[in-house]
Each structure stands twice: as C-alpha cells, then as structure tokens.
Scaffold this motif. Sequence first.
Motif, PDB file in Angstrom:
ATOM      1  N   ASN A 112       0.830  -1.215   0.000  1.00 51.41           N
ATOM      2  CA  ASN A 112       0.000   0.000   0.000  1.00 51.41           C
ATOM      3  C   ASN A 112       0.862   1.262   0.000  1.00 51.41           C
ATOM      4  N   GLU A 113       1.933   1.246   0.778  1.00 51.76           N
ATOM      5  CA  GLU A 113       2.853   2.401   0.826  1.00 51.76           C
ATOM      6  C   GLU A 113       3.441   2.709  -0.538  1.00 51.76           C
ATOM      7  N   HIS A 114       3.716   1.659  -1.314  1.00 48.87           N
ATOM      8  CA  HIS A 114       4.326   1.826  -2.632  1.00 48.87           C
ATOM      9  C   HIS A 114       3.284   1.913  -3.746  1.00 48.87           C
ATOM     10  N   GLY A 115       2.002   1.892  -3.374  1.00 44.25           N
ATOM     11  CA  GLY A 115       0.938   2.024  -4.370  1.00 44.25           C
ATOM     12  C   GLY A 115       0.808   0.835  -5.299  1.00 44.25           C
ATOM     13  N   LEU A 116       1.150  -0.351  -4.805  1.00 42.12           N
ATOM     14  CA  LEU A 116       1.064  -1.563  -5.619  1.00 42.12           C
ATOM     15  C   LEU A 116      -0.028  -2.486  -5.105  1.00 42.12           C
ATOM     16  N   THR A 117      -0.679  -3.185  -6.022  1.00 39.20           N
ATOM     17  CA  THR A 117      -1.612  -4.235  -5.623  1.00 39.20           C
ATOM     18  C   THR A 117      -0.822  -5.526  -5.430  1.00 39.20           C
ATOM     19  N   ARG A 139       7.698  -9.521  -9.166  1.00 38.52           N
ATOM     20  CA  ARG A 139       8.609 -10.537  -8.609  1.00 38.52           C
ATOM     21  C   ARG A 139       8.919 -11.631  -9.616  1.00 38.52           C
ATOM     22  N   ILE A 140       7.891 -12.133 -10.278  1.00 33.19           N
ATOM     23  CA  ILE A 140       8.080 -13.229 -11.227  1.00 33.19           C
ATOM     24  C   ILE A 140       8.935 -12.775 -12.399  1.00 33.19           C
ATOM     25  N   LEU A 141       8.635 -11.611 -12.961  1.00 29.01           N
ATOM     26  CA  LEU A 141       9.423 -11.114 -14.093  1.00 29.01           C
ATOM     27  C   LEU A 141      10.859 -10.820 -13.675  1.00 29.01           C
ATOM     28  N   ARG A 142      11.052 -10.336 -12.462  1.00 28.56           N
ATOM     29  CA  ARG A 142      12.399 -10.046 -11.958  1.00 28.56           C
ATOM     30  C   ARG A 142      13.201 -11.337 -11.813  1.00 28.56           C
ATOM     31  N   GLN A 143      12.536 -12.388 -11.339  1.00 29.17           N
ATOM     32  CA  GLN A 143      13.221 -13.656 -11.105  1.00 29.17           C
ATOM     33  C   GLN A 143      13.418 -14.460 -12.395  1.00 29.17           C
ATOM     34  N   GLN A 144      12.451 -14.394 -13.307  1.00 24.71           N
ATOM     35  CA  GLN A 144      12.476 -15.300 -14.457  1.00 24.71           C
ATOM     36  C   GLN A 144      12.683 -14.598 -15.797  1.00 24.71           C
ATOM     37  N   GLY A 145      12.587 -13.287 -15.818  1.00 25.70           N
ATOM     38  CA  GLY A 145      12.782 -12.572 -17.071  1.00 25.70           C
ATOM     39  C   GLY A 145      11.536 -12.574 -17.940  1.00 25.70           C
ATOM     40  N   GLU A 146      11.713 -12.101 -19.154  1.00 29.07           N
ATOM     41  CA  GLU A 146      10.599 -11.955 -20.094  1.00 29.07           C
ATOM     42  C   GLU A 146       9.879 -13.285 -20.301  1.00 29.07           C
ATOM     43  N   VAL A 167       6.038 -10.262 -22.097  1.00 27.81           N
ATOM     44  CA  VAL A 167       6.054  -9.195 -21.092  1.00 27.81           C
ATOM     45  C   VAL A 167       7.400  -9.218 -20.397  1.00 27.81           C
ATOM     46  N   GLU A 168       7.938  -8.029 -20.145  1.00 25.30           N
ATOM     47  CA  GLU A 168       9.177  -7.922 -19.372  1.00 25.30           C
ATOM     48  C   GLU A 168       9.088  -6.700 -18.466  1.00 25.30           C
ATOM     49  N   LEU A 169       9.923  -6.688 -17.450  1.00 20.86           N
ATOM     50  CA  LEU A 169       9.983  -5.527 -16.566  1.00 20.86           C
ATOM     51  C   LEU A 169      10.612  -4.357 -17.299  1.00 20.86           C
ATOM     52  N   ALA A 170      10.032  -3.193 -17.143  1.00 21.61           N
ATOM     53  CA  ALA A 170      10.628  -1.964 -17.646  1.00 21.61           C
ATOM     54  C   ALA A 170      11.604  -1.456 -16.579  1.00 21.61           C
ATOM     55  N   GLU A 171      12.374  -0.441 -16.919  1.00 19.69           N
ATOM     56  CA  GLU A 171      13.348   0.121 -15.972  1.00 19.69           C
ATOM     57  C   GLU A 171      12.658   0.535 -14.671  1.00 19.69           C
ATOM     58  N   LYS A 172      11.499   1.157 -14.780  1.00 19.99           N
ATOM     59  CA  LYS A 172      10.771   1.590 -13.583  1.00 19.99           C
ATOM     60  C   LYS A 172      10.331   0.383 -12.734  1.00 19.99           C
ATOM     61  N   GLY A 173      10.018  -0.731 -13.389  1.00 25.34           N
ATOM     62  CA  GLY A 173       9.675  -1.959 -12.672  1.00 25.34           C
ATOM     63  C   GLY A 173      10.874  -2.513 -11.924  1.00 25.34           C
ATOM     64  N   GLU A 174      12.042  -2.450 -12.560  1.00 28.56           N
ATOM     65  CA  GLU A 174      13.286  -2.876 -11.908  1.00 28.56           C
ATOM     66  C   GLU A 174      13.561  -2.008 -10.678  1.00 28.56           C
ATOM     67  N   ALA A 209      13.728  -3.057  -6.705  1.00 28.22           N
ATOM     68  CA  ALA A 209      14.876  -2.722  -5.858  1.00 28.22           C
ATOM     69  C   ALA A 209      14.444  -1.955  -4.610  1.00 28.22           C
ATOM     70  N   SER A 210      13.548  -0.997  -4.780  1.00 26.13           N
ATOM     71  CA  SER A 210      13.137  -0.195  -3.623  1.00 26.13           C
ATOM     72  C   SER A 210      12.258  -0.998  -2.665  1.00 26.13           C
ATOM     73  N   MET A 211      11.543  -1.994  -3.176  1.00 22.76           N
ATOM     74  CA  MET A 211      10.661  -2.809  -2.334  1.00 22.76           C
ATOM     75  C   MET A 211      11.411  -3.942  -1.635  1.00 22.76           C
ATOM     76  N   SER A 212      12.508  -4.393  -2.206  1.00 25.58           N
ATOM     77  CA  SER A 212      13.167  -5.605  -1.716  1.00 25.58           C
ATOM     78  C   SER A 212      13.554  -5.530  -0.245  1.00 25.58           C
ATOM     79  N   GLN A 213      14.163  -4.430   0.159  1.00 25.79           N
ATOM     80  CA  GLN A 213      14.602  -4.309   1.551  1.00 25.79           C
ATOM     81  C   GLN A 213      13.401  -4.326   2.500  1.00 25.79           C
ATOM     82  N   CYS A 214      12.383  -3.608   2.118  1.00 26.26           N
ATOM     83  CA  CYS A 214      11.159  -3.533   2.914  1.00 26.26           C
ATOM     84  C   CYS A 214      10.496  -4.919   3.026  1.00 26.26           C
ATOM     85  N   MET A 215      10.403  -5.621   1.898  1.00 28.27           N
ATOM     86  CA  MET A 215       9.765  -6.933   1.908  1.00 28.27           C
ATOM     87  C   MET A 215      10.594  -7.946   2.704  1.00 28.27           C
ATOM     88  N   GLU A 216      11.919  -7.834   2.645  1.00 27.81           N
ATOM     89  CA  GLU A 216      12.765  -8.726   3.437  1.00 27.81           C
ATOM     90  C   GLU A 216      12.533  -8.493   4.927  1.00 27.81           C
TER      91      GLU A 216
END
Length: 141
Positions: free
Chosen positions: A29-34, A42-49, A93-100, A104-111
């Motif tokens: 919610n803080e990051h405005g994501l569903t 997460r899936i695109l980051r881990q597995q690519g396009e 479908v692939e992650l765009a730069e903004k998705g990357e 990155a900004s969510m990873s620390q918070c989610m960990e």
Amino acid sequence: MSSRPRQSLTLTLLQAREAAMRFFRPSLNEHGLTEQQWRVIRILRQQGEMEIYRLADQACILKPSMTGVLVRMEAAGLVKRRKAETDQRRVLVELAEKGEQCFASMSQCMEANYQALQGQFGEEKLKQLLGLLDELKQVRR
C-alpha cells in the motif's frame, strides 16, 4: 456416532495466506502496488521476459484479469509488452526500468516483513511450510 467434518484444506490455505499478507500488505500500500502487481514484478524479476499466459499461470491471476493488470502496469511504466517476432499472436512481457527500480526499492522492505513473519513463526517452521507447499504444488490429479 457423529464424526466432525474434515478441516477444509482450501479454506485453511486461504486463511493462512491472509494471515501472511498482513505482514506484506502495508508495504504494498505504501508503494501504491496491488498484490497482483507485486506478484508480476517478482516473477518477471526472477524469471525474465515471458508470455502472458505463462505469467498469468505463475502469478495465479486469471487470464482475463491479467490483461487489465498489465494495461495498468504498462501505463505506470512498470512493464513492457511486445509481440513475438516469430508469432504475432504471442505477447511477451518484461519488466521496464521503472519496474526494476520498484523491485529494488521494495526488496529491503519486503525482506524486513519476511523477517518479522519468521520471527513470530520460526525459521525452521517457515522452511518446513514452504517445502510442504512446494510439494503440494506438484500433486496432480
């Protein structure tokens, strides 16, 4: 002799998912994501396009809903879609730069959220649970 009905596996899994999401939902919610958008990232980051149908399957999003999720994510600059050169019916479908950057900004918070959950549930129990759930995913009818 009345026997109690068996505990519902599917209902218990849904309730457990909801309990786990209480640790993660505030960060989303803080990051405005569903939740769906985060799963896609997460899936695109881990597995690519990948193709839309495979992404929908991996993210547990119904294919008709996936189109709407991706339209909103593309408009927000999080993902890019393109038709496959070999078959114009296939959409990749692939992650765009903004998705990357979002990942990155969510990873620390989610960990930190995982650590909080693990702190209450226990590291060994969490590993065991994830292992059992991975096995359950492999069960076929």
